[in-house]
Design a protein around this motif. Sequence first.
Motif, PDB file in Angstrom:
ATOM      1  N   LEU A  93       0.978   1.442  -1.343  1.00 41.31           N
ATOM      2  CA  LEU A  93      -0.390   1.011  -1.190  1.00 41.31           C
ATOM      3  C   LEU A  93      -0.162  -0.630  -0.661  1.00 41.31           C
ATOM      4  O   LEU A  93      -0.779  -1.102   0.385  1.00 41.31           O
ATOM      5  CB  LEU A  93      -1.618   1.215  -2.229  1.00 41.31           C
ATOM      6  N   VAL A 100      -8.518   3.304  -0.228  1.00 38.60           N
ATOM      7  CA  VAL A 100      -8.326   3.888  -1.590  1.00 38.60           C
ATOM      8  C   VAL A 100      -9.321   4.030  -2.486  1.00 38.60           C
ATOM      9  O   VAL A 100      -9.303   5.262  -3.107  1.00 38.60           O
ATOM     10  CB  VAL A 100      -7.236   2.573  -2.211  1.00 38.60           C
ATOM     11  N   THR A 121      -2.976   7.795   4.414  1.00 44.19           N
ATOM     12  CA  THR A 121      -3.657   6.856   3.849  1.00 44.19           C
ATOM     13  C   THR A 121      -3.187   5.425   4.917  1.00 44.19           C
ATOM     14  O   THR A 121      -4.455   4.966   5.298  1.00 44.19           O
ATOM     15  CB  THR A 121      -3.049   6.099   2.625  1.00 44.19           C
TER      16      THR A 121
END
Lengths: 264, 264
Positions: free
Chosen positions: B234, B200, B68
Amino acid sequence: MIAKPDTARLEFRQVTKRFANPRQGGVVVAVEDVTFSIADGEVVSLIGPSGCGKSTLLNMGSGLDPATEGQVFVDGELVTKPNRHVAFMLQKDLLLPWRTIRENVELGLEIQGTAAAQRRETALALLAKCRLSDFVEHYPHQLSGGMRQRAALARTLAVDPVVLLMDEPFSALDAQTKMVLQQDLGRTLADTRKTALFITHDLVEAIALSDRILVMSHRPGRIIEEIPVEIPGRDNPMTRRQDPKVGVYVKRLMDLLHVEQAAA
Amino acid sequence: MQTVLTQPHLRRMMAGSFLLFVVFVAVWQWAPGWFGIPHFIIPPASLVWDEFLRMLAKDKLIFHTGITAMQVAVGFLLGALLGIFAGFVLGMSPTTEFVLSPYILALQIAPKVAFAPLFIIWFGYTVYPKILVCILIVFFPVMINVLGAVRAIDPDIVRLARSFTANRFQVFWKIEFPAALPPLFAGLRIAATLAVIGVVVGELVGGNTGLGYLLTFGEGAGNTAMVFVAIILLTLIGIVLYAIVVLIENRVLHYLPARSRTAV
Protein backbone atom coordinates in the motif's frame (compact mmCIF):
# COMPACT_ATOMS: atom_id res chain seq x y z
CA MET A 1 -19.92 61.71 -31.56
CA ILE A 2 -18.41 64.75 -29.96
CA ALA A 3 -16.08 66.76 -32.17
CA LYS A 4 -12.55 65.52 -32.09
CA PRO A 5 -10.12 68.10 -30.70
CA ASP A 6 -7.27 68.76 -33.09
CA THR A 7 -4.31 67.51 -31.18
CA ALA A 8 -5.49 66.08 -27.87
CA ARG A 9 -4.54 62.43 -27.44
CA LEU A 10 -5.92 62.15 -23.91
CA GLU A 11 -8.58 64.44 -22.60
CA PHE A 12 -10.48 64.58 -19.30
CA ARG A 13 -13.64 66.72 -19.38
CA GLN A 14 -15.08 67.68 -16.02
CA VAL A 15 -14.44 64.27 -14.62
CA THR A 16 -15.71 63.45 -11.15
CA LYS A 17 -15.38 60.10 -9.44
CA ARG A 18 -17.30 59.12 -6.32
CA PHE A 19 -17.04 55.87 -4.42
CA ALA A 20 -19.63 54.40 -2.11
CA ASN A 21 -18.01 54.06 1.29
CA PRO A 22 -20.40 53.18 4.12
CA ARG A 23 -17.80 53.82 6.82
CA GLN A 24 -16.96 57.39 5.86
CA GLY A 25 -20.47 58.69 5.62
CA GLY A 26 -21.71 57.10 2.45
CA VAL A 27 -19.79 58.63 -0.40
CA VAL A 28 -16.19 59.54 -0.95
CA VAL A 29 -15.35 61.99 -3.69
CA ALA A 30 -12.02 60.82 -5.08
CA VAL A 31 -11.60 63.39 -7.82
CA GLU A 32 -13.76 66.36 -8.61
CA ASP A 33 -14.25 68.30 -11.79
CA VAL A 34 -10.95 67.44 -13.39
CA THR A 35 -10.35 68.87 -16.84
CA PHE A 36 -7.14 68.68 -18.80
CA SER A 37 -5.88 67.47 -22.11
CA ILE A 38 -2.60 66.10 -23.33
CA ALA A 39 -1.42 66.87 -26.84
CA ASP A 40 0.20 64.42 -29.23
CA GLY A 41 3.69 63.46 -28.14
CA GLU A 42 3.40 65.36 -24.89
CA VAL A 43 4.51 63.95 -21.55
CA VAL A 44 2.56 65.26 -18.57
CA SER A 45 3.23 64.44 -14.94
CA LEU A 46 0.58 64.35 -12.28
CA ILE A 47 1.74 65.14 -8.80
CA GLY A 48 -0.15 65.45 -5.55
CA PRO A 49 -0.50 64.26 -1.97
CA SER A 50 -1.18 60.58 -1.21
CA GLY A 51 -4.78 59.58 -1.73
CA CYS A 52 -5.62 62.57 -3.91
CA GLY A 53 -7.08 60.34 -6.61
CA LYS A 54 -4.17 60.22 -9.05
CA SER A 55 -4.52 56.50 -9.55
CA THR A 56 -8.28 56.89 -9.92
CA LEU A 57 -7.68 59.21 -12.87
CA LEU A 58 -5.41 56.64 -14.42
CA ASN A 59 -7.94 53.85 -14.02
CA MET A 60 -10.58 55.97 -15.70
CA GLY A 61 -8.13 56.77 -18.50
CA SER A 62 -7.51 53.09 -19.13
CA GLY A 63 -11.25 52.38 -19.24
CA LEU A 64 -11.14 49.99 -16.27
CA ASP A 65 -13.27 52.28 -14.09
CA PRO A 66 -16.03 54.50 -15.39
CA ALA A 67 -16.18 58.16 -14.43
CA THR A 68 -19.17 59.09 -12.26
CA GLU A 69 -19.52 62.38 -14.13
CA GLY A 70 -17.77 63.81 -17.14
CA GLN A 71 -15.99 62.08 -19.98
CA VAL A 72 -12.58 60.77 -20.85
CA PHE A 73 -11.45 60.79 -24.46
CA VAL A 74 -8.53 59.00 -26.00
CA ASP A 75 -7.68 60.06 -29.52
CA GLY A 76 -11.05 61.79 -29.67
CA GLU A 77 -12.96 58.63 -28.77
CA LEU A 78 -15.01 58.40 -25.63
CA VAL A 79 -13.49 55.82 -23.28
CA THR A 80 -16.09 53.38 -21.98
CA LYS A 81 -14.06 50.21 -21.66
CA PRO A 82 -10.46 49.02 -21.99
CA ASN A 83 -9.23 49.72 -25.49
CA ARG A 84 -6.18 49.25 -27.62
CA HIS A 85 -5.15 52.89 -27.60
CA VAL A 86 -4.11 52.92 -23.98
CA ALA A 87 -1.62 50.83 -22.03
CA PHE A 88 -0.67 51.23 -18.42
CA MET A 89 2.32 50.51 -16.27
CA LEU A 90 2.40 50.32 -12.49
CA GLN A 91 4.93 50.41 -9.69
CA LYS A 92 4.68 46.62 -9.61
CA ASP A 93 6.16 45.07 -12.74
CA LEU A 94 3.28 42.52 -12.89
CA LEU A 95 5.43 40.13 -14.90
CA LEU A 96 3.98 36.64 -14.97
CA PRO A 97 6.45 34.25 -13.29
CA TRP A 98 5.58 31.34 -15.59
CA ARG A 99 6.41 33.27 -18.73
CA THR A 100 9.85 34.13 -20.04
CA ILE A 101 10.64 37.81 -20.44
CA ARG A 102 9.85 37.60 -24.15
CA GLU A 103 6.55 35.84 -23.52
CA ASN A 104 5.69 38.48 -20.92
CA VAL A 105 6.34 41.26 -23.42
CA GLU A 106 4.10 39.42 -25.90
CA LEU A 107 1.18 39.18 -23.45
CA GLY A 108 -0.77 42.16 -24.77
CA LEU A 109 -0.22 41.22 -28.41
CA GLU A 110 -1.24 37.66 -27.67
CA ILE A 111 -4.49 38.83 -26.07
CA GLN A 112 -5.12 41.06 -29.07
CA GLY A 113 -4.59 38.16 -31.44
CA THR A 114 -1.36 39.11 -33.18
CA ALA A 115 0.34 36.26 -35.06
CA ALA A 116 3.15 34.48 -33.21
CA ALA A 117 5.94 35.42 -35.59
CA GLN A 118 5.02 39.09 -35.53
CA ARG A 119 4.68 39.07 -31.72
CA ARG A 120 8.10 37.61 -31.42
CA GLU A 121 9.62 40.16 -33.77
CA THR A 122 8.04 43.08 -31.91
CA ALA A 123 9.06 41.70 -28.53
CA LEU A 124 12.65 41.08 -29.55
CA ALA A 125 12.97 44.56 -31.06
CA LEU A 126 11.62 46.22 -27.94
CA LEU A 127 13.71 44.09 -25.61
CA ALA A 128 16.76 45.10 -27.59
CA LYS A 129 15.77 48.75 -27.19
CA CYS A 130 15.34 48.16 -23.44
CA ARG A 131 18.80 46.53 -23.34
CA LEU A 132 17.41 43.14 -22.36
CA SER A 133 18.51 41.17 -25.40
CA ASP A 134 20.59 38.82 -23.26
CA PHE A 135 17.64 37.98 -21.03
CA VAL A 136 14.95 37.24 -23.59
CA GLU A 137 14.44 33.63 -22.52
CA HIS A 138 15.03 34.25 -18.80
CA TYR A 139 12.27 34.09 -16.24
CA PRO A 140 11.35 37.21 -14.24
CA HIS A 141 12.79 35.91 -10.97
CA GLN A 142 16.21 35.75 -12.60
CA LEU A 143 16.23 39.51 -13.26
CA SER A 144 16.92 42.51 -11.03
CA GLY A 145 14.18 44.97 -10.13
CA GLY A 146 15.38 47.53 -12.66
CA MET A 147 15.54 44.96 -15.45
CA ARG A 148 12.08 43.70 -14.60
CA GLN A 149 10.68 47.21 -14.79
CA ARG A 150 12.37 47.71 -18.16
CA ALA A 151 10.67 44.50 -19.32
CA ALA A 152 7.37 45.91 -18.07
CA LEU A 153 8.01 49.04 -20.14
CA ALA A 154 8.67 46.87 -23.19
CA ARG A 155 5.40 45.00 -22.55
CA THR A 156 3.57 48.33 -22.36
CA LEU A 157 5.10 49.57 -25.59
CA ALA A 158 4.56 46.25 -27.40
CA VAL A 159 0.88 46.92 -28.03
CA ASP A 160 1.86 50.23 -29.63
CA PRO A 161 -0.55 52.34 -27.56
CA VAL A 162 -1.39 55.92 -28.42
CA VAL A 163 -1.24 56.91 -24.77
CA LEU A 164 0.87 55.47 -21.97
CA LEU A 165 -0.49 55.74 -18.46
CA MET A 166 2.15 55.25 -15.81
CA ASP A 167 1.50 55.05 -12.09
CA GLU A 168 4.74 55.59 -10.17
CA PRO A 169 6.56 53.06 -12.32
CA PHE A 170 9.96 53.63 -10.75
CA SER A 171 9.07 54.27 -7.11
CA ALA A 172 10.13 50.81 -5.94
CA LEU A 173 13.63 51.12 -7.40
CA ASP A 174 16.84 52.34 -5.78
CA ALA A 175 17.94 55.89 -6.60
CA GLN A 176 20.55 55.04 -9.22
CA THR A 177 18.52 52.41 -11.03
CA LYS A 178 15.69 54.87 -11.05
CA MET A 179 17.77 57.52 -12.85
CA VAL A 180 18.86 54.98 -15.45
CA LEU A 181 15.27 53.95 -16.09
CA GLN A 182 14.12 57.55 -16.26
CA GLN A 183 16.75 58.07 -18.93
CA ASP A 184 15.50 54.97 -20.81
CA LEU A 185 11.94 56.16 -20.59
CA GLY A 186 12.76 59.74 -21.61
CA ARG A 187 14.64 58.51 -24.69
CA THR A 188 12.02 55.95 -25.61
CA LEU A 189 9.13 58.39 -25.30
CA ALA A 190 10.98 60.89 -27.46
CA ASP A 191 11.97 58.26 -30.06
CA THR A 192 8.51 56.79 -30.36
CA ARG A 193 6.75 60.17 -30.01
CA LYS A 194 4.37 58.63 -27.49
CA THR A 195 1.96 60.60 -25.38
CA ALA A 196 2.15 59.85 -21.69
CA LEU A 197 0.50 60.62 -18.40
CA PHE A 198 2.97 59.99 -15.64
CA ILE A 199 1.99 59.80 -11.98
CA THR A 200 4.77 60.27 -9.48
CA HIS A 201 5.63 61.40 -5.98
CA ASP A 202 9.14 62.29 -6.99
CA LEU A 203 9.27 66.02 -7.75
CA VAL A 204 12.58 65.91 -9.61
CA GLU A 205 11.38 62.92 -11.62
CA ALA A 206 8.33 64.90 -12.70
CA ILE A 207 10.46 67.88 -13.70
CA ALA A 208 13.09 65.80 -15.51
CA LEU A 209 10.64 63.73 -17.55
CA SER A 210 7.75 65.97 -18.48
CA ASP A 211 6.68 68.86 -20.65
CA ARG A 212 4.07 69.89 -18.14
CA ILE A 213 3.23 69.15 -14.51
CA LEU A 214 -0.30 69.04 -13.13
CA VAL A 215 -0.55 69.52 -9.38
CA MET A 216 -3.47 68.02 -7.53
CA SER A 217 -5.02 68.97 -4.19
CA HIS A 218 -5.96 66.80 -1.25
CA ARG A 219 -9.11 64.71 -1.55
CA PRO A 220 -11.36 65.47 -3.25
CA GLY A 221 -8.62 65.75 -5.83
CA ARG A 222 -8.72 68.75 -8.13
CA ILE A 223 -6.09 70.17 -10.37
CA ILE A 224 -4.84 73.25 -8.61
CA GLU A 225 -1.93 74.22 -10.83
CA GLU A 226 -0.44 73.57 -14.20
CA ILE A 227 3.27 74.17 -14.61
CA PRO A 228 4.99 73.97 -18.01
CA VAL A 229 8.57 72.79 -17.58
CA GLU A 230 10.68 75.18 -19.59
CA ILE A 231 13.94 73.29 -19.55
CA PRO A 232 15.24 71.94 -22.85
CA GLY A 233 16.11 68.31 -23.53
CA ARG A 234 13.14 66.27 -22.41
CA ASP A 235 14.66 63.31 -24.20
CA ASN A 236 17.61 63.42 -21.84
CA PRO A 237 16.35 63.41 -18.24
CA MET A 238 19.82 62.64 -16.88
CA THR A 239 21.16 66.06 -18.03
CA ARG A 240 17.87 67.78 -17.55
CA ARG A 241 17.73 66.94 -13.84
CA GLN A 242 21.06 68.74 -13.38
CA ASP A 243 19.79 72.00 -14.83
CA PRO A 244 20.00 74.88 -12.33
CA LYS A 245 16.35 75.74 -12.99
CA VAL A 246 15.25 72.41 -11.46
CA GLY A 247 15.64 73.89 -7.99
CA VAL A 248 13.23 76.69 -8.83
CA TYR A 249 10.59 74.20 -9.98
CA VAL A 250 11.13 72.01 -6.92
CA LYS A 251 10.61 75.02 -4.66
CA ARG A 252 7.42 75.91 -6.50
CA LEU A 253 6.07 72.37 -6.25
CA MET A 254 7.01 72.11 -2.56
CA ASP A 255 5.08 75.30 -1.87
CA LEU A 256 2.05 74.03 -3.75
CA LEU A 257 2.09 70.71 -1.94
CA HIS A 258 2.76 72.36 1.47
CA VAL A 259 5.72 70.06 2.00
CA GLU A 260 7.45 72.37 4.48
CA GLN A 261 4.37 72.96 6.59
CA ALA A 262 3.92 69.21 6.85
CA ALA A 263 7.43 68.88 8.22
CA ALA A 264 7.09 71.77 10.70
CA MET B 1 20.70 33.18 -7.99
CA GLN B 2 19.96 29.65 -6.88
CA THR B 3 21.98 27.15 -4.92
CA VAL B 4 22.83 24.25 -7.16
CA LEU B 5 23.72 21.02 -5.40
CA THR B 6 27.06 19.76 -6.64
CA GLN B 7 27.14 16.22 -7.99
CA PRO B 8 29.40 14.77 -5.23
CA HIS B 9 27.22 16.39 -2.59
CA LEU B 10 24.10 14.88 -4.08
CA ARG B 11 25.74 11.48 -4.31
CA ARG B 12 26.77 11.64 -0.66
CA MET B 13 23.22 12.43 0.41
CA MET B 14 21.81 9.59 -1.68
CA ALA B 15 24.38 7.22 -0.21
CA GLY B 16 23.25 8.38 3.24
CA SER B 17 19.62 7.59 2.45
CA PHE B 18 20.55 4.14 1.17
CA LEU B 19 22.75 3.38 4.19
CA LEU B 20 19.84 4.27 6.47
CA PHE B 21 17.66 1.82 4.55
CA VAL B 22 20.19 -0.99 4.99
CA VAL B 23 20.45 -0.25 8.73
CA PHE B 24 16.65 -0.22 9.01
CA VAL B 25 16.25 -3.61 7.32
CA ALA B 26 19.06 -5.09 9.45
CA VAL B 27 17.47 -3.87 12.69
CA TRP B 28 14.11 -5.21 11.53
CA GLN B 29 15.68 -8.59 10.77
CA TRP B 30 17.63 -9.11 13.99
CA ALA B 31 16.37 -6.77 16.69
CA PRO B 32 13.09 -8.69 17.35
CA GLY B 33 15.21 -11.82 18.11
CA TRP B 34 17.52 -9.92 20.50
CA PHE B 35 14.59 -8.62 22.51
CA GLY B 36 12.67 -11.89 22.36
CA ILE B 37 9.73 -10.41 20.44
CA PRO B 38 7.63 -13.28 18.98
CA HIS B 39 7.16 -13.54 15.22
CA PHE B 40 3.41 -12.96 15.41
CA ILE B 41 4.11 -9.49 16.87
CA ILE B 42 6.95 -8.42 14.57
CA PRO B 43 7.95 -10.91 11.90
CA PRO B 44 11.58 -10.32 10.82
CA ALA B 45 12.29 -8.99 7.35
CA SER B 46 13.21 -12.36 5.88
CA LEU B 47 9.91 -13.87 7.01
CA VAL B 48 7.95 -11.03 5.44
CA TRP B 49 9.89 -11.56 2.22
CA ASP B 50 9.04 -15.27 2.26
CA GLU B 51 5.39 -14.44 2.87
CA PHE B 52 5.51 -11.99 -0.02
CA LEU B 53 6.77 -14.73 -2.37
CA ARG B 54 4.15 -17.15 -1.04
CA MET B 55 1.36 -14.62 -1.60
CA LEU B 56 2.60 -13.96 -5.14
CA ALA B 57 2.33 -17.66 -5.88
CA LYS B 58 -0.78 -18.59 -3.92
CA ASP B 59 -2.89 -15.53 -3.08
CA LYS B 60 -3.15 -13.68 -6.41
CA LEU B 61 -1.13 -10.86 -4.86
CA ILE B 62 -0.58 -9.14 -8.21
CA PHE B 63 -4.31 -9.15 -8.89
CA HIS B 64 -5.17 -7.65 -5.50
CA THR B 65 -2.41 -5.06 -5.76
CA GLY B 66 -3.60 -4.20 -9.26
CA ILE B 67 -7.20 -3.74 -8.11
CA THR B 68 -6.14 -1.42 -5.29
CA ALA B 69 -3.79 0.52 -7.56
CA MET B 70 -6.51 0.92 -10.18
CA GLN B 71 -9.00 2.21 -7.61
CA VAL B 72 -6.40 4.64 -6.24
CA ALA B 73 -5.57 5.89 -9.74
CA VAL B 74 -9.19 6.35 -10.83
CA GLY B 75 -10.26 7.88 -7.49
CA PHE B 76 -7.30 10.23 -7.46
CA LEU B 77 -7.85 11.34 -11.05
CA LEU B 78 -11.58 11.96 -10.68
CA GLY B 79 -11.22 13.57 -7.23
CA ALA B 80 -8.48 15.85 -8.50
CA LEU B 81 -10.44 16.89 -11.60
CA LEU B 82 -13.52 17.61 -9.52
CA GLY B 83 -11.43 19.54 -7.00
CA ILE B 84 -9.81 21.61 -9.74
CA PHE B 85 -13.16 22.37 -11.32
CA ALA B 86 -14.86 23.29 -8.04
CA GLY B 87 -11.85 25.33 -6.93
CA PHE B 88 -11.92 27.49 -10.04
CA VAL B 89 -15.69 27.90 -10.06
CA LEU B 90 -15.82 28.91 -6.39
CA GLY B 91 -12.70 31.04 -6.72
CA MET B 92 -14.17 33.03 -9.58
CA SER B 93 -17.58 33.47 -8.04
CA PRO B 94 -17.48 34.83 -4.49
CA THR B 95 -21.30 34.65 -4.37
CA THR B 96 -21.34 30.92 -5.07
CA GLU B 97 -18.61 30.40 -2.54
CA PHE B 98 -20.48 32.40 0.09
CA VAL B 99 -23.66 30.43 -0.46
CA LEU B 100 -21.94 27.07 -0.50
CA SER B 101 -19.26 27.66 2.13
CA PRO B 102 -21.13 26.26 5.18
CA TYR B 103 -21.85 23.03 3.31
CA ILE B 104 -18.36 22.76 1.96
CA LEU B 105 -17.00 23.28 5.45
CA ALA B 106 -19.35 20.64 6.88
CA LEU B 107 -18.34 18.15 4.20
CA GLN B 108 -14.72 18.97 4.81
CA ILE B 109 -15.00 18.40 8.56
CA ALA B 110 -17.01 15.17 8.21
CA PRO B 111 -14.55 12.26 8.35
CA LYS B 112 -14.63 11.04 4.78
CA VAL B 113 -13.77 7.45 5.71
CA ALA B 114 -17.02 7.27 7.69
CA PHE B 115 -18.85 7.33 4.36
CA ALA B 116 -17.38 3.96 3.36
CA PRO B 117 -20.12 1.80 4.95
CA LEU B 118 -22.77 4.05 3.44
CA PHE B 119 -21.31 3.74 -0.04
CA ILE B 120 -21.17 -0.03 0.39
CA ILE B 121 -24.85 -0.06 1.28
CA TRP B 122 -25.50 1.90 -1.89
CA PHE B 123 -23.18 0.17 -4.33
CA GLY B 124 -22.45 -3.23 -2.80
CA TYR B 125 -19.11 -5.00 -2.74
CA THR B 126 -17.89 -3.43 -5.98
CA VAL B 127 -15.05 -1.08 -6.84
CA TYR B 128 -17.36 1.95 -6.70
CA PRO B 129 -17.55 2.52 -2.92
CA LYS B 130 -13.75 2.46 -2.71
CA ILE B 131 -13.35 4.86 -5.61
CA LEU B 132 -16.01 7.15 -4.13
CA VAL B 133 -14.29 7.38 -0.74
CA CYS B 134 -11.07 8.10 -2.58
CA ILE B 135 -12.69 10.85 -4.66
CA LEU B 136 -14.15 12.44 -1.55
CA ILE B 137 -10.86 12.40 0.30
CA VAL B 138 -8.84 13.69 -2.66
CA PHE B 139 -11.33 16.41 -3.57
CA PHE B 140 -10.84 18.76 -0.62
CA PRO B 141 -7.12 19.47 -0.50
CA VAL B 142 -7.17 20.07 -4.26
CA MET B 143 -10.24 22.30 -4.19
CA ILE B 144 -9.06 24.35 -1.21
CA ASN B 145 -5.67 24.98 -2.77
CA VAL B 146 -7.07 26.01 -6.13
CA LEU B 147 -9.69 28.22 -4.48
CA GLY B 148 -7.05 29.91 -2.35
CA ALA B 149 -4.79 30.41 -5.35
CA VAL B 150 -7.50 32.02 -7.49
CA ARG B 151 -8.33 34.30 -4.55
CA ALA B 152 -4.71 35.26 -4.05
CA ILE B 153 -4.12 36.47 -7.61
CA ASP B 154 -3.05 40.11 -7.62
CA PRO B 155 -6.09 42.00 -8.96
CA ASP B 156 -3.69 44.37 -10.73
CA ILE B 157 -2.52 41.49 -12.93
CA VAL B 158 -6.11 40.84 -13.96
CA ARG B 159 -6.56 44.57 -14.59
CA LEU B 160 -3.44 44.57 -16.71
CA ALA B 161 -4.83 41.74 -18.82
CA ARG B 162 -8.18 43.50 -19.07
CA SER B 163 -6.50 46.73 -20.11
CA PHE B 164 -5.08 44.74 -23.02
CA THR B 165 -8.76 44.01 -23.84
CA ALA B 166 -8.66 40.42 -22.54
CA ASN B 167 -12.03 38.69 -22.35
CA ARG B 168 -13.15 36.50 -19.45
CA PHE B 169 -11.79 33.31 -20.99
CA GLN B 170 -8.43 34.90 -21.76
CA VAL B 171 -8.13 36.11 -18.17
CA PHE B 172 -8.76 32.54 -17.02
CA TRP B 173 -6.51 30.82 -19.50
CA LYS B 174 -3.59 33.25 -19.48
CA ILE B 175 -3.66 34.42 -15.86
CA GLU B 176 -5.83 32.51 -13.42
CA PHE B 177 -5.11 28.98 -14.57
CA PRO B 178 -1.31 29.20 -14.72
CA ALA B 179 -1.24 31.24 -11.49
CA ALA B 180 -3.12 28.49 -9.67
CA LEU B 181 -0.76 25.71 -10.79
CA PRO B 182 1.83 25.84 -7.97
CA PRO B 183 -0.80 25.59 -5.19
CA LEU B 184 -2.69 23.05 -7.28
CA PHE B 185 0.34 20.78 -7.28
CA ALA B 186 0.83 21.29 -3.55
CA GLY B 187 -2.77 20.10 -3.15
CA LEU B 188 -2.19 17.15 -5.47
CA ARG B 189 0.80 16.07 -3.38
CA ILE B 190 -1.31 16.03 -0.24
CA ALA B 191 -4.13 14.29 -2.12
CA ALA B 192 -1.72 11.64 -3.42
CA THR B 193 -0.84 10.65 0.13
CA LEU B 194 -4.53 10.52 1.09
CA ALA B 195 -5.83 8.65 -1.94
CA VAL B 196 -4.55 5.28 -0.71
CA ILE B 197 -6.28 5.78 2.65
CA GLY B 198 -9.62 6.29 0.94
CA VAL B 199 -9.37 3.06 -1.07
CA VAL B 200 -8.03 0.95 1.79
CA VAL B 201 -10.79 2.01 4.15
CA GLY B 202 -13.33 1.00 1.51
CA GLU B 203 -11.65 -2.38 1.12
CA LEU B 204 -11.42 -2.91 4.88
CA VAL B 205 -15.13 -2.30 5.28
CA GLY B 206 -16.28 -4.79 2.69
CA GLY B 207 -15.44 -6.86 -0.33
CA ASN B 208 -13.07 -9.62 -1.20
CA THR B 209 -10.58 -7.85 -3.43
CA GLY B 210 -7.65 -5.51 -2.96
CA LEU B 211 -4.83 -5.14 -0.49
CA GLY B 212 -7.28 -3.93 2.17
CA TYR B 213 -9.04 -7.27 1.89
CA LEU B 214 -5.74 -9.17 2.24
CA LEU B 215 -5.04 -6.97 5.27
CA THR B 216 -8.19 -8.10 7.08
CA PHE B 217 -7.69 -11.65 5.85
CA GLY B 218 -4.17 -11.74 7.28
CA GLU B 219 -5.42 -10.30 10.54
CA GLY B 220 -8.16 -12.95 10.79
CA ALA B 221 -5.69 -15.72 10.06
CA GLY B 222 -3.20 -14.38 12.60
CA ASN B 223 -0.72 -14.01 9.73
CA THR B 224 1.23 -10.92 10.79
CA ALA B 225 3.68 -11.25 7.92
CA MET B 226 0.77 -11.01 5.47
CA VAL B 227 -0.38 -7.80 7.14
CA PHE B 228 3.13 -6.44 6.79
CA VAL B 229 3.24 -7.32 3.09
CA ALA B 230 -0.08 -5.55 2.50
CA ILE B 231 1.03 -2.44 4.38
CA ILE B 232 4.30 -2.27 2.46
CA LEU B 233 2.58 -2.66 -0.90
CA LEU B 234 0.00 0.00 0.00
CA THR B 235 2.84 2.33 0.88
CA LEU B 236 4.51 1.56 -2.43
CA ILE B 237 1.33 2.40 -4.34
CA GLY B 238 1.21 5.73 -2.49
CA ILE B 239 4.88 6.40 -3.23
CA VAL B 240 4.44 5.68 -6.93
CA LEU B 241 1.43 8.02 -7.15
CA TYR B 242 3.28 10.73 -5.23
CA ALA B 243 6.34 10.32 -7.45
CA ILE B 244 4.21 10.69 -10.57
CA VAL B 245 2.72 13.91 -9.20
CA VAL B 246 6.17 15.28 -8.36
CA LEU B 247 7.49 14.29 -11.78
CA ILE B 248 4.67 16.11 -13.57
CA GLU B 249 5.01 19.05 -11.21
CA ASN B 250 8.71 19.42 -11.96
CA ARG B 251 7.96 19.48 -15.66
CA VAL B 252 5.04 21.88 -15.46
CA LEU B 253 6.52 24.23 -12.85
CA HIS B 254 10.01 24.20 -14.34
CA TYR B 255 10.04 27.98 -14.23
CA LEU B 256 10.12 28.12 -10.45
CA PRO B 257 13.49 28.67 -8.79
CA ALA B 258 14.92 25.26 -7.81
CA ARG B 259 14.94 26.20 -4.12
CA SER B 260 11.18 26.64 -3.93
CA ARG B 261 10.70 23.07 -5.09
CA THR B 262 11.30 20.38 -2.51
CA ALA B 263 12.76 16.89 -2.61
CA VAL B 264 9.90 15.32 -0.66
